[in-house]
Design an enzyme around this catalytic site. Structure first.
Site, PDB file in Angstrom:
ATOM      1  N   ARG A 142       0.840  -1.214   0.000  1.00 18.02           N
ATOM      2  CA  ARG A 142       0.000   0.000   0.000  1.00 18.02           C
ATOM      3  C   ARG A 142       0.869   1.256   0.000  1.00 18.02           C
ATOM      4  O   ARG A 142       0.468   2.302  -0.502  1.00 18.02           O
ATOM      5  CB  ARG A 142      -0.944   0.004   1.204  1.00 18.02           C
ATOM      6  N   TYR A 156     -12.600  18.474 -17.829  1.00 18.82           N
ATOM      7  CA  TYR A 156     -13.082  17.091 -17.929  1.00 18.82           C
ATOM      8  C   TYR A 156     -14.157  16.828 -16.859  1.00 18.82           C
ATOM      9  O   TYR A 156     -13.968  17.143 -15.678  1.00 18.82           O
ATOM     10  CB  TYR A 156     -11.886  16.149 -17.743  1.00 18.82           C
ATOM     11  N   LYS A 206      -5.172   6.379 -20.453  1.00 19.52           N
ATOM     12  CA  LYS A 206      -5.192   6.890 -21.824  1.00 19.52           C
ATOM     13  C   LYS A 206      -3.837   6.623 -22.485  1.00 19.52           C
ATOM     14  O   LYS A 206      -3.423   5.474 -22.537  1.00 19.52           O
ATOM     15  CB  LYS A 206      -5.574   8.371 -21.795  1.00 19.52           C
ATOM     16  N   ASP A 238      -3.344  18.752 -16.307  1.00 19.18           N
ATOM     17  CA  ASP A 238      -3.831  17.452 -16.784  1.00 19.18           C
ATOM     18  C   ASP A 238      -3.344  17.304 -18.229  1.00 19.18           C
ATOM     19  O   ASP A 238      -3.827  17.986 -19.132  1.00 19.18           O
ATOM     20  CB  ASP A 238      -5.361  17.424 -16.708  1.00 19.18           C
TER      21      ASP A 238
END
Ligand SMILES: *Cc1c(COP(=O)(O)O)cnc(C)c1O
Length: 381
Positions: A44, A98, A195, A170
């Site tokens: 983690r 977005y 992406k 972004d």
């Protein structure tokens, strides 16, 4: 990563949630040595596969501060905001942001006392006008969705610096092959690695990297404390994708330019939105800002018959551009913003953003360009 004496050429998938220590001294070394003495403890917090992914992205972005890989792109935004903001702070964004980012900021983080305002991208550069005493962070995208408006990144970075606010970019539509926002003066770069970074439509992931090591450290702490860490298998897939990123971005861009020219001359198309076309309002800026004459694989069109029915005919006839509301895979696809990313808006709100019923977004893949053009000819026929 040295696996003496096995020497694998490629980093294996460390599908383990925890790592062993042979003595208390080793455990102590893990906790007290900077960089953990090359050891790992609990997945983690860190594991070799996500470390490799972050290191590769940081290298491509020139990010000295490192960063973190997360279980989705949006978890990367969450890490970036929580690493730099607290209750009472304010985030500033373009109205063209977005949709998923808007939902995270306005529905979730607003409840924790982090407030966001949205202004039209063209007006955003005047940070002094919009900023509040509590403004900590500006978030913007290099290319907007779906009409590919081009951000003047260096100008925005200068304005943020003057006003003492952090800038998060972004770069999911562009990737570090097309542009490197930290070189403009941005503080953090964020990718939906789902992406272009991973690029094969087979993994959901995010990466955020920072210029400042103190921010990079906070990103990792937030991701550890919230359980945002990307899993080993997903990290490995993203690393594998990254190895061909440069090749893919060239082909995506070449194909998209060919598709854009073809569609611009097709009678069934009213308008093409692609920054690589000289007719695009952001073309000069893109030429300057996007490196190597590459403009990416994303483009949108407004059909001459500006209706949902015309879009539906295209979708049903096309074989190579299936309706699949994501983007940036090696195989082409299309999306319909009216029914996906912008479905929460009224007709009027969509029109004010230029999203009319006949606007269709294409994600151009790396297929043979002639095959794509003949499919488009058929689908628009
Ligand atoms: C897809 C996308 C995101 C969100 O990423 P996920 O991996 O879906 O969480 C953020 N920004 C942009 C521009 C995107 O296209």
């Amino acid at each position: 990563m040295d696996l003496t004496p096995i020497h694998p050429k490629v980093t294996p998938i460390y599908q383990t949630s925890v790592f062993k220590f042979n003595s208390l001294a080793e455990l102590e070394e893990y906790y007290t040595t900077p960089g953990r003495g090359g050891r790992y403890g609990y997945s983690r917090s860190e594991h070799p596969n996500s470390d490799e992914l972050v290191a590769e992205v940081a290298k491509l972005e020139g990010a000295a501060g490192g960063g973190v890989a997360t279980g989705a792109g949006l978890a990367g935004l969450l890490a970036a905001v929580l690493a730099t903001c607290q209750a009472g702070d304010h985030v500033l964004c373009p109205a063209e942001l977005y949709g998923g980012s808007v939902v995270l900021l306005s529905l979730e983080l607003s409840r924790l006392g982090i407030e966001t305002t949205y202004v039209p991208l063209a007006d955003l550069y005047d940070i002094a006008k919009w900023r509040k005493p509590t403004t900590k962070l500006v978030l913007a995208e290099v290319l907007s969705n779906p009409l590919l408006t081009v951000l003047d990144g260096p100008r925005l970075a200068r304005a943020c610096k003057e006003q003492g606010v952090l800038l998060l970019i972004d770069s999911s539509f562009t990737s570090p092959i097309l542009t490197q926002p930290l070189s403009w003066g941005a503080d953090m770069v964020w990718h939906s690695a789902t992406k272009y970074l991973a690029g094969h439509s087979d993994v959901t992931a995010g990466v955020v990297v920072a210029r400042d090591p103190a921010i990079g450290k906070r990103l990792r702490q937030v991701a550890t404390n919230l359980g945002l860490m990307l899993a080993p298998m997903e990290s490995w897939l993203a690393v594998r994708g990254l190895k061909t990123l440069r090749l893919r971005m060239r082909q995506h861009s070449e194909n998209a330019l060919a598709v854009a020219h073809f569609l611009a001359n097709h009678p069934a198309v009213e308008q093409v939105f692609y920054p690589g076309l000289a007719t695009h309002p952001g073309h000069a800026l893109a030429e300057h800002e996007l490196l190597g004459g590459l403009y990416g694989g994303m483009l949108s069109v407004r059909l001459a018959d500006d209706s949902a029915a015309a879009v539906d005919r295209f979708i049903q006839k096309s074989k190579l551009f299936p309706l699949a509301p994501s983007l940036a895979g090696v195989a082409s696809s299309c999306s319909y913003p009216t029914a996906t990313s912008h479905r929460g808006l009224t007709d009027e709100q969509r029109r004010s953003l230029g999203i009319t019923p006949g606007v269709l977004r294409l994600s151009v893949g790396i297929e043979e360009p002639a095959d794509l053009l003949s499919d488009l000819q058929h689908a628009l026929g």
